[in-house]
Design an enzyme around this catalytic site. Structure first.
Site, mmCIF file in Angstrom:
data_model
loop_
_atom_site.group_PDB
_atom_site.id
_atom_site.type_symbol
_atom_site.label_atom_id
_atom_site.label_comp_id
_atom_site.label_asym_id
_atom_site.label_seq_id
_atom_site.Cartn_x
_atom_site.Cartn_y
_atom_site.Cartn_z
ATOM 1 N N ASP A 30 36.979 41.672 45.754
ATOM 2 C CA ASP A 30 36.209 41.215 44.589
ATOM 3 C C ASP A 30 35.086 42.214 44.307
ATOM 4 O O ASP A 30 34.438 42.726 45.225
ATOM 5 C CB ASP A 30 35.628 39.820 44.867
ATOM 6 C CG ASP A 30 35.115 39.156 43.599
ATOM 7 O OD1 ASP A 30 35.760 38.207 43.127
ATOM 8 O OD2 ASP A 30 34.064 39.604 43.081
ATOM 9 N N HIS A 98 43.886 33.619 39.918
ATOM 10 C CA HIS A 98 43.543 34.401 41.105
ATOM 11 C C HIS A 98 42.910 33.475 42.137
ATOM 12 O O HIS A 98 42.185 32.545 41.795
ATOM 13 C CB HIS A 98 42.569 35.541 40.771
ATOM 14 C CG HIS A 98 41.344 35.083 40.056
ATOM 15 N ND1 HIS A 98 41.347 34.781 38.714
ATOM 16 C CD2 HIS A 98 40.076 34.864 40.486
ATOM 17 C CE1 HIS A 98 40.139 34.403 38.345
ATOM 18 N NE2 HIS A 98 39.349 34.427 39.404
ATOM 19 N N HIS A 100 40.306 33.352 45.317
ATOM 20 C CA HIS A 100 39.264 34.018 46.102
ATOM 21 C C HIS A 100 39.522 33.674 47.567
ATOM 22 O O HIS A 100 39.538 32.497 47.939
ATOM 23 C CB HIS A 100 37.878 33.489 45.727
ATOM 24 C CG HIS A 100 37.469 33.718 44.306
ATOM 25 N ND1 HIS A 100 36.569 34.701 43.944
ATOM 26 C CD2 HIS A 100 37.817 33.100 43.152
ATOM 27 C CE1 HIS A 100 36.377 34.661 42.628
ATOM 28 N NE2 HIS A 100 37.116 33.694 42.129
HETATM 29 P P1 DGP Z 1 36.313 33.873 38.553
HETATM 30 O O1 DGP Z 1 34.856 33.780 38.233
HETATM 31 O O2 DGP Z 1 36.786 32.790 39.518
HETATM 32 O O3 DGP Z 1 37.168 33.963 37.314
HETATM 33 O O4 DGP Z 1 36.478 35.223 39.367
HETATM 34 C C1 DGP Z 1 36.585 36.461 38.775
HETATM 35 C C2 DGP Z 1 36.196 37.474 39.801
HETATM 36 O O5 DGP Z 1 36.744 38.710 39.424
HETATM 37 C C3 DGP Z 1 34.695 37.679 39.939
HETATM 38 O O6 DGP Z 1 34.278 37.235 41.222
HETATM 39 C C4 DGP Z 1 34.490 39.181 39.812
HETATM 40 C C5 DGP Z 1 35.886 39.739 39.857
HETATM 41 N N1 DGP Z 1 36.107 40.862 38.982
HETATM 42 C C6 DGP Z 1 35.919 40.893 37.645
HETATM 43 N N2 DGP Z 1 36.271 42.113 37.165
HETATM 44 C C7 DGP Z 1 36.709 42.831 38.224
HETATM 45 C C8 DGP Z 1 37.191 44.159 38.377
HETATM 46 O O7 DGP Z 1 37.322 44.945 37.424
HETATM 47 N N3 DGP Z 1 37.520 44.564 39.635
HETATM 48 C C9 DGP Z 1 37.413 43.723 40.707
HETATM 49 N N4 DGP Z 1 37.760 44.198 41.906
HETATM 50 N N5 DGP Z 1 36.963 42.451 40.602
HETATM 51 C C10 DGP Z 1 36.608 42.029 39.375
#
Ligand code: DGP
Length: 109
Positions: A30, A98, A100
């Protein structure tokens, strides 16, 4: 999906540190970790949330749980918290399903 950030990571248009992938799933850290281990496990097929995934691709959801356990074995002590934010009011910001996978330290209840 043209404007989906996770679809772009899956096809390699946005670079990410891919920790695992198979024909159904990809896993990467993340961007904003909330614990020492904070990995996202993402189905390659675009669906908006875990309820739709469960209804339409239950085998992918089953695989996702198995992969999450394997990642927790590899990157933590085998314990993990699995979170699916489902809906904007509870914090879902990316509308491509997704999980976590969080752990690597003692988490608050
Ligand atoms: P949610 O809030 O449950 O929809 O989680 C989305 C997550 O995705 C958030 O914790 C940050 C992560 N995230 C958003 N954009 C990117 C990205 O470009 N790369 C990565 N590795 N994570 C990302």
């Amino acid at each position: 999906m043209n404007d989906c950030i996770f679809c772009k990571i899956i096809v390699g248009d946005i670079p990410s540190n891919i920790l695992y992938q198979d024909e159904l799933l990809v896993a990467f850290p993340d961007l904003n970790p909330t614990a020492k281990m904070h990995i996202l496990v993402v189905p390659k097929n675009h669906q908006a949330n875990v309820s739709i995934l469960a209804a339409e691709n239950p085998k992918t959801l089953q695989r996702l749980v198995s992969v999450s356990q394997n990642l927790a074995n590899q990157f933590a002590n085998g314990d993990y918290r699995l979170i699916f934010n489902t809906g904007s009011t509870v914090g879902q910001s990316v509308f491509h399903v997704h999980a976590h996978v969080v752990g690597g330290e003692t988490l608050p209840e």
